[in-house]
Write a protein that holds these residues in place. Structure first.
Motif, PDB file in Angstrom:
ATOM      1  N   LYS A   1       6.884  13.482   5.994  1.00  0.00           N
ATOM      2  CA  LYS A   1       6.554  12.539   7.264  1.00  0.00           C
ATOM      3  C   LYS A   1       6.455  11.366   6.763  1.00  0.00           C
ATOM      4  O   LYS A   1       6.818  10.061   7.431  1.00  0.00           O
ATOM      5  CB  LYS A   1       5.495  13.146   7.914  1.00  0.00           C
ATOM      6  N   PHE A   2       5.774  10.969   5.612  1.00  0.00           N
ATOM      7  CA  PHE A   2       5.644   9.820   4.964  1.00  0.00           C
ATOM      8  C   PHE A   2       7.091   9.086   4.860  1.00  0.00           C
ATOM      9  O   PHE A   2       7.060   7.939   5.096  1.00  0.00           O
ATOM     10  CB  PHE A   2       4.566   9.692   3.803  1.00  0.00           C
TER      11      PHE A   2
ATOM     12  N   TYR B   1       8.943   7.642   7.734  1.00  0.00           N
ATOM     13  CA  TYR B   1       8.756   6.214   8.454  1.00  0.00           C
ATOM     14  C   TYR B   1       8.596   5.149   7.223  1.00  0.00           C
ATOM     15  O   TYR B   1       8.179   4.087   7.710  1.00  0.00           O
ATOM     16  CB  TYR B   1       7.450   6.427   9.191  1.00  0.00           C
ATOM     17  N   ASN B   2       8.820   5.547   6.140  1.00  0.00           N
ATOM     18  CA  ASN B   2       8.539   4.432   4.913  1.00  0.00           C
ATOM     19  C   ASN B   2       9.789   4.746   3.830  1.00  0.00           C
ATOM     20  O   ASN B   2       9.691   4.772   2.883  1.00  0.00           O
ATOM     21  CB  ASN B   2       7.266   4.653   4.382  1.00  0.00           C
TER      22      ASN B   2
ATOM     23  N   SER C   1      -4.665  15.745   6.078  1.00  0.00           N
ATOM     24  CA  SER C   1      -4.390  15.786   7.553  1.00  0.00           C
ATOM     25  C   SER C   1      -3.344  16.693   8.031  1.00  0.00           C
ATOM     26  O   SER C   1      -3.161  17.100   9.182  1.00  0.00           O
ATOM     27  CB  SER C   1      -4.460  14.488   8.182  1.00  0.00           C
ATOM     28  N   TYR C   2      -2.609  16.970   6.767  1.00  0.00           N
ATOM     29  CA  TYR C   2      -1.424  18.009   7.246  1.00  0.00           C
ATOM     30  C   TYR C   2      -1.751  19.296   6.608  1.00  0.00           C
ATOM     31  O   TYR C   2      -2.296  19.225   5.713  1.00  0.00           O
ATOM     32  CB  TYR C   2      -0.037  17.340   6.650  1.00  0.00           C
TER      33      TYR C   2
ATOM     34  N   SER D   1       0.256  20.948   4.809  1.00  0.00           N
ATOM     35  CA  SER D   1       0.859  21.223   3.709  1.00  0.00           C
ATOM     36  C   SER D   1       0.922  19.806   3.078  1.00  0.00           C
ATOM     37  O   SER D   1       1.257  19.134   3.576  1.00  0.00           O
ATOM     38  CB  SER D   1       1.968  22.015   3.539  1.00  0.00           C
TER      39      SER D   1
ATOM     40  N   GLY E   1       0.851  -1.269   0.018  1.00  0.00           N
ATOM     41  CA  GLY E   1       0.099  -0.057  -0.080  1.00  0.00           C
ATOM     42  C   GLY E   1       0.986   1.313  -0.040  1.00  0.00           C
ATOM     43  O   GLY E   1       2.163   1.125  -0.038  1.00  0.00           O
ATOM     44  N   THR E   2       0.185   2.366  -0.073  1.00  0.00           N
ATOM     45  CA  THR E   2       1.010   3.607  -0.105  1.00  0.00           C
ATOM     46  C   THR E   2       0.225   4.512   0.846  1.00  0.00           C
ATOM     47  O   THR E   2       0.498   4.353   2.046  1.00  0.00           O
ATOM     48  CB  THR E   2       0.706   4.188  -1.530  1.00  0.00           C
ATOM     49  N   MET E   3      -0.621   5.688   0.483  1.00  0.00           N
ATOM     50  CA  MET E   3      -1.309   6.427   1.612  1.00  0.00           C
ATOM     51  C   MET E   3      -2.518   6.825   0.899  1.00  0.00           C
ATOM     52  O   MET E   3      -2.679   6.657  -0.322  1.00  0.00           O
ATOM     53  CB  MET E   3      -0.371   7.700   1.670  1.00  0.00           C
ATOM     54  N   SER E   4      -3.359   7.698   1.689  1.00  0.00           N
ATOM     55  CA  SER E   4      -4.748   8.049   0.928  1.00  0.00           C
ATOM     56  C   SER E   4      -4.900   9.532   1.043  1.00  0.00           C
ATOM     57  O   SER E   4      -3.853  10.147   1.368  1.00  0.00           O
ATOM     58  CB  SER E   4      -5.815   7.581   1.899  1.00  0.00           C
ATOM     59  N   HIS E   5      -5.705   9.957   0.340  1.00  0.00           N
ATOM     60  CA  HIS E   5      -5.791  11.457   0.187  1.00  0.00           C
ATOM     61  C   HIS E   5      -5.980  12.064   1.743  1.00  0.00           C
ATOM     62  O   HIS E   5      -5.659  13.233   1.731  1.00  0.00           O
ATOM     63  CB  HIS E   5      -7.010  12.107  -0.773  1.00  0.00           C
ATOM     64  N   SER E   6      -6.836  11.354   2.519  1.00  0.00           N
ATOM     65  CA  SER E   6      -6.800  12.085   3.807  1.00  0.00           C
ATOM     66  C   SER E   6      -5.532  12.227   4.407  1.00  0.00           C
ATOM     67  O   SER E   6      -5.459  13.028   5.390  1.00  0.00           O
ATOM     68  CB  SER E   6      -7.842  11.107   4.492  1.00  0.00           C
ATOM     69  N   PHE E   7      -4.713  11.375   4.310  1.00  0.00           N
ATOM     70  CA  PHE E   7      -3.340  11.567   4.828  1.00  0.00           C
ATOM     71  C   PHE E   7      -2.804  12.882   4.457  1.00  0.00           C
ATOM     72  O   PHE E   7      -2.150  13.680   5.363  1.00  0.00           O
ATOM     73  CB  PHE E   7      -2.316  10.577   4.457  1.00  0.00           C
TER      74      PHE E   7
END
Lengths: 501, 501
Positions: A218-219, A222-223, A208-209, A211, A199-205
């Motif tokens: 941040k992603f 940790y990845n 939520s920031y 910018s 998986g990757t990340m979602s639009h909500s991620f």
């Protein structure tokens, strides 16, 4: 560990209603043979990928009725006799099951599963076997078609949220991996498939920031080995890709991206956006950054995008795969072929619905020259296939269509799975199943694998089986224009003539 | 008892990947609001039937991670920090969930489920909530459409063998009963639905006897209260119906048929065959014998058959219902509406994909004159709705479309389900849910229930919500022609201007 789930009551009532009659009528022990097969390849395709056998085995191995089950049946079904309930309480499958291994390519009218058991047992397992086979075979076939079009680009199964519930997502992911997907997003599958979910990340991620840039950083923090950034939350080419490029620059320079990295685009014109994004990434020196595309993809859209110059390294496939959107039911059936030594067939005015009688085996012929599959033929079980001399085969309906096979080898496709109620089958690993399908596909000429309007692969009947079928048809002596024009009121005399069947 | 199954890992990996970032970045505790909603009614229909809430509640109540789960995550995901795994080990949902009760009619863009919780929790539950909601809502809506066309004739759900696995058949049957089906063939559902499963017999039952007549007699012997005979194994009008009539005559005379009896036809031209069979049954004096039809039925074919004079008393529906064949995915999404007190929206160049920001409630307006639904409006949660004076509402996109409501009542559709992580909702029985839908449908004008090309029901935004949305759009200042013609290479200057978002 939640699977295998016990499935003894995951069946249609009529299986039990018929069992109640069979038991009380003294018919329960008659030996019956049933075939589970499809009548058409799904997706208007040229082949079908068998899947689900492992779950059918788990089902049969766990097939027993608890006191709670018996109490339920007694409560809701006063028609069930004490003798029947007592039989159910001690039920154990004692029959024989042959099946094609998972990942085998099969065609319409070929038994995918063949059950030979006391009538009551063989009837009881119908619904559950079909539900498992129909589902996984459908999804594995869809996955195979998608992977075929994606070519070298890995395909990831992402559809759980659109599956028909969580279990459909779980086993659908399994079937997708059998069909050739590189992996799935479903975390629950990890022990079953022995591979990390993806998986990757979602639009909500990103939302939520404050910018997009901060979210990307941040992603990556940790990845470091999977720094794939979703770039279409605001504006792909004006914001997402430039921000990703800046973050890649910064993090690569600092040695903080250590593995796979790239971008994902989930909306918009994927042909244009991925081509532009590729240029921007390359211009910035990130030629090894991967571009992942998702957004209602299927094999047709993948082909179109590729033909229009999309630059996509891997594909995330959701709804269209996990629901088999354009053909969401396989339509596999389970038909009686023999009872108490007597071959049986279902007669219909639709020739495609007339079944093949008797206990049968499937033989696939391969060219000795190049290993490619030539044709399949259904035989009665006791027939001996001699692959040392030329073999004349013919089309079961258009019998003038004949061909002679020379220089071939013959392989039986059905293998023993249960004998006397005991499982005799060594379950292959998911990777072995996956590789088996790839081998199968290598033996299949492209003409049968074409996405649209493929050639029809030959599945013929042995002369002995064809004769048996004709004899049964003659013997049946039924009017096969039942309910077709010309319409007339059924004549009483006609009715009386036939009604004693 | 096998359900509720534990579903904590029935999720997409990215929910955990994002959780890992949130936890380590100190963002996990920010309060987030997400809405689960649909963007279109399925089947090109005019309404949607919410379903699945009971299973979502079971999911949340059982949401905890075992040591085995943690070991799995650790094994496959070296990117998960010790702090994150430790957090997961002690995970407990602490948030708030509002939802519309099952059986409620809802429309696109209305939150069916609204989750307000610490970001990490609200994000984690997305996939599972969607998988459950999308599946059951889809099937309940399909069932409602089919039952609508069937009118007085009961509809039975028979599709397990074609479902996407056994769990899809189990919960699909539940949704079908919510949608209005009289029952299902799935034995496993009996405790859940507290009703006996239903069924007749299969073709193999008839084939297993030497004659059709004998098969019918034996079935009646053990099913005196449900003597429904499948008459199309050989020839419906020349063999099946005459044999059934003779058996009915014999068994009725002997007092051995004591309840429901009749015939089932599963193939052929159902309009012609059922009309002819009805005449034959009536002529023989069996005017109360029921005719059950099955064979790839859906709402369109039911309407056609009825319009052509088919004589069908009840309907067995399989594949087309349990797979929602013509629209096999609902497409529900779960979008962030607020984070840390800041309203958020997803921006898109497709106006249907722009979400509604903020914590919202749904208000439905009913006429005081006749109780019929007039329109819905989304409000911000703290707005007060005054139904004592006329209310002007307007279309959120075509804002010139306005109407004034007078003499109306207002009802909020979202109800509290979880508060501070505790379930506060009394689950209704399946019959209460079923009846709730029937009440809902009585308040919906036929114009919205039409099978083809229904009128679009109004779902408007309050002026305050509309203003908020416009403000956020203005503030975002993004180019919404991302990847649309005219195409030009993105200019570096432009990129630099935007890239700091």
């Amino acid at each position: 560990m939640q699977f295998p789930r016990k499935l003894q009551l995951a069946t249609d009532l009529y299986q039990l209603s018929m069992g109640n009659v069979y038991l009380n009528d003294g018919k329960a022990g008659e030996t019956a043979v049933f075939d589970a097969f499809i009548r058409r390849n799904p997706f208007n395709g040229g082949y079908t990928v068998a899947a689900g056998l492992e779950q059918m085995i788990d089902y049969i191995n766990g097939l027993a009725f608890t006191d709670e089950d018996i109490a339920q049946l007694h409560h809701y079904h006063p028609e069930f006799t004490g003798a029947f309930l007592d039989y159910m309480r001690h039920f154990k499958f004692s029959g024989e099951i042959y099946a094609v291994p998972e990942g085998t390519i099969i065609f319409p009218h070929e038994p995918i599963v063949r059950v030979k058991a006391p009538l009551i047992e063989a009837q009881l397992v119908e619904t559950t076997i079909l539900a498992i086979m129909n589902h996984q075979t459908l999804i594995a076939t869809k996955a195979s078609r998608i992977v075929e079009e994606a070519g070298d680009g890995p395909v990831m199964e992402f559809g759980l949220r659109r599956a028909h519930g969580t279990e459909a997502g779980y086993f659908g992911a399994r079937a997708a991996v059998i069909g050739g997907c590189a992996g799935t997003s479903v975390v629950e599958t990890e022990p079953m498939l022995d591979r990390a979910s993806m998986g990757t990340m979602s639009h909500s991620f990103v939302l939520s920031y404050d910018s997009e840039r901060e979210a990307f950083e941040k992603f990556c923090d940790y990845n470091p080995d999977n720094a794939v950034l979703l770039v279409d939350t605001y504006n792909t080419l004006e914001s997402g890709v430039p921000n990703a490029i800046e973050v890649f620059g910064q993090y690569k320079a600092a040695g903080k991206i250590t593995g796979n990295y790239g971008i994902r685009i989930d909306s918009g014109d994927l042909a244009y956006l991925t081509a532009e994004a590729r240029k921007m990434l390359d211009d910035a020196g990130f030629t090894d950054a991967k571009i992942v595309a998702s957004s209602d993809l299927d094999e047709y859209l993948i082909r179109d995008l590729k033909s229009q110059g999309a630059k996509i390294d891997s594909w995330g496939i959701g709804t269209k795969l996990i629901t088999a959107y354009d053909s969401p039911s396989l339509g596999g059936v389970y038909k009686m072929a023999e009872i108490d030594g007597k071959p049986k067939m279902k007669i219909s005015n639709d020739p495609g619905k007339i079944t093949n009688p008797g206990t049968k085996k499937i033989v696939r012929f391969y060219s000795r020259d190049n290993g490619m599959a030539l044709a399949d033929q259904l035989y009665l079980e006791d027939e001996v296939v001699d692959d040392t001399k030329p073999l004349r085969i013919f089309h079961p309906i258009h019998t003038w269509k004949q061909m002679t096979l020379r220089n071939f080898t013959a392989k039986e496709l059905l293998v023993p799975v249960f004998v006397n109620g005991q499982c005799v089958y060594d379950k292959p690993s998911i990777d072995e199943i996956r590789e088996h399908l790839q081998e199968e596909k290598r033996t299949l000429w492209p003409t049968y694998k074409r996405m649209v309007n493929p050639h029809v692969y030959h599945v013929d009947l042995s002369r002995k089986l064809w004769d048996l079928k004709q004899d049964l048809l003659d013997e049946a002596d039924v009017d096969l224009t039942d309910g077709e024009p010309p319409f007339e009121d059924p004549k009483k005399s006609k009715v009386n003539r036939k009604a004693s069947r």
